[in-house]
Enzyme design. Structure first.
Site, PDB file in Angstrom:
ATOM      1  N   GLY A  36       0.924  -1.147   0.030  1.00 18.03           N
ATOM      2  CA  GLY A  36       0.113   0.081   0.182  1.00 18.03           C
ATOM      3  C   GLY A  36       0.932   1.310  -0.630  1.00 18.03           C
ATOM      4  N   HIS A  37       1.533   1.032   1.064  1.00 16.33           N
ATOM      5  CA  HIS A  37       3.151   2.238   0.922  1.00 16.33           C
ATOM      6  C   HIS A  37       3.124   2.475  -0.042  1.00 16.33           C
ATOM      7  CE1 HIS A  37       2.668   1.527   5.210  1.00 16.33           C
ATOM      8  NE2 HIS A  37       2.756   2.490   5.045  1.00 16.33           N
ATOM      9  N   VAL A 176      -5.013  -0.384  -1.390  1.00 16.85           N
ATOM     10  CA  VAL A 176      -4.348  -1.917  -1.907  1.00 16.85           C
ATOM     11  C   VAL A 176      -4.563  -2.631  -1.537  1.00 16.85           C
ATOM     12  CG1 VAL A 176      -2.589  -2.942  -2.775  1.00 16.85           C
ATOM     13  CG2 VAL A 176      -2.340  -0.366  -2.781  1.00 16.85           C
ATOM     14  N   MET A 184      -4.648  -3.700   2.966  1.00 17.29           N
ATOM     15  CA  MET A 184      -2.957  -3.386   3.565  1.00 17.29           C
ATOM     16  C   MET A 184      -2.889  -2.958   4.928  1.00 17.29           C
ATOM     17  SD  MET A 184      -0.210  -4.662   0.903  1.00 17.29           S
ATOM     18  CE  MET A 184      -0.719  -6.946  -0.784  1.00 17.29           C
ATOM     19  N   ARG A 187      -0.671  -2.838  10.495  1.00 16.00           N
ATOM     20  CA  ARG A 187      -0.875  -3.563  11.712  1.00 16.00           C
ATOM     21  C   ARG A 187      -1.464  -4.914  11.117  1.00 16.00           C
ATOM     22  NH1 ARG A 187      -3.004   1.702  13.348  1.00 16.00           N
ATOM     23  NH2 ARG A 187      -2.499   1.905  15.007  1.00 16.00           N
TER      24      ARG A 187
END
Ligand code: AMP
Length: 294
Positions: A36-37, A176, A184, A187
């Site tokens: 995701g990042h 994402v 996502m 955690r």
């Protein structure tokens, strides 16, 4: 790839980029980087000539008793991921520099912080708004990238950038997901196998609610009740909220019939699987005059 810890050094390098006429894309994160990042980084890479990522687990956005101490901090792996993704500068800020002794200036985005996560995480959005304001003032990027998974945060950030005239363009990127739909999140690594299976129910319940909303069946109340029921069925998820709100403003929808549009409805969920708090959402477009024949 440069890795800098000092605020002044980051500001100077960003100044140099700007002075050289290079556009800067900025991706603020708390690390434990995942796909995701990296999607935010890829978008920044595609749209900007220099990409800066910050990695800072911001203490002020955690309420007492939350998982600040337990939050994952795999810094070496994160820096490697940034290198592979073509990031130019990683800013690993430190709490003693970002919140030095005497610190007392806070940014509070008031109305947008009132619903959803606001009351459940006291001080959270004040912490987010303050650190994002600081980071944007240090980096002064042309564009900053945020994930739709944290939808309320996206609105809070867009608002403060406007209200404080920060001059950065805020871009939001789609959530994402894992192959079973789970959003996502850093955690997710803490979920047990059983919790991980249960967590996939969140996206399934949201997708079912989206279908109900698109068909225009029932009322706002029945939609929220169905969403909550789908989350709770089978056990293992403790629902904090399951709500349908006006997406651009987070205002409550008028009770009764589902909105007729045009507009966008936010379906938003926060739930705990064991000790892990998960959030997810979908934004649903409601076409104009649905249900009429004219
Ligand atoms: P965090 O490190 O969790 O504070 O997230 C940093 C940024 O990445 C925020 O803008 C998040 O919304 C974004 N982000 C986190 N998870 C996802 C995801 N699954 N898809 C897209 N963006 C994400």
């Amino acid at each position: 790839l440069k890795v800098l810890r000092e605020v002044d050094a980051v500001a100077r390098l960003a100044d140099r980029f700007r002075a050289a006429g290079l556009s800067i894309g900025f991706v603020p994160t708390m690390g434990a980087l995942h796909a995701g990042h990296l999607a935010l980084v890829a978008r920044a890479r595609a749209e900007c000539e220099r990409v800066i990522v910050s990695i800072f687990v911001n203490p002020t956005q955690f309420a007492p008793g939350e998982d600040f101490d337990a939050y994952p901090r795999p810094l070496t792996a994160d820096i490697e991921a940034c290198r592979e993704a073509g990031v130019d500068l990683v800013f690993c800020g430190e709490a003693r520099d970002l919140y030095p002794p005497g610190f007392q200036t806070w940014v509070a985005v008031e109305e947008l912080a009132k619903p959803l996560c606001g009351p459940r995480r006291p001080g959270h959005f004040r912490g987010v708004a303050t650190i994002v304001s600081q980071l944007l003032s240090i980096v002064r990027p042309h564009r900053a990238y945020f994930g739709r998974k944290d939808y309320q945060q996206c609105l809070v950030v867009a608002r403060l950038v406007t209200d404080l005239h920060l001059g950065t363009e805020v871009r939001t990127c789609e959530t994402v997901r894992e192959s079973d739909g789970l959003a996502m999140s850093s955690r997710n690594a803490r979920l047990s196998p059983a919790e991980r299976t249960t967590a996939a129910r969140i996206h399934r319940a949201l997708a079912a609610a989206r279908e109900t909303l698109e068909r225009g069946e029932g009322s706002v109340e029945s939609l929220e009740a169905k969403l909550r029921g789908d989350l709770e069925r089978g056990g293992g998820l403790e629902v904090e909220y399951a709500e349908a709100l006006d997406a651009p403003t987070l205002a409550a929808l008028p009770s009764g019939n589902l909105p007729r549009g045009p507009g966008h409805v936010l379906l938003a969920v926060a739930a705990r699987a064991g000790k892990t708090r998960l959030i997810d959402n979908l934004v649903v477009e409601i076409p104009a005059r649905r249900g009429t024949t004219d």
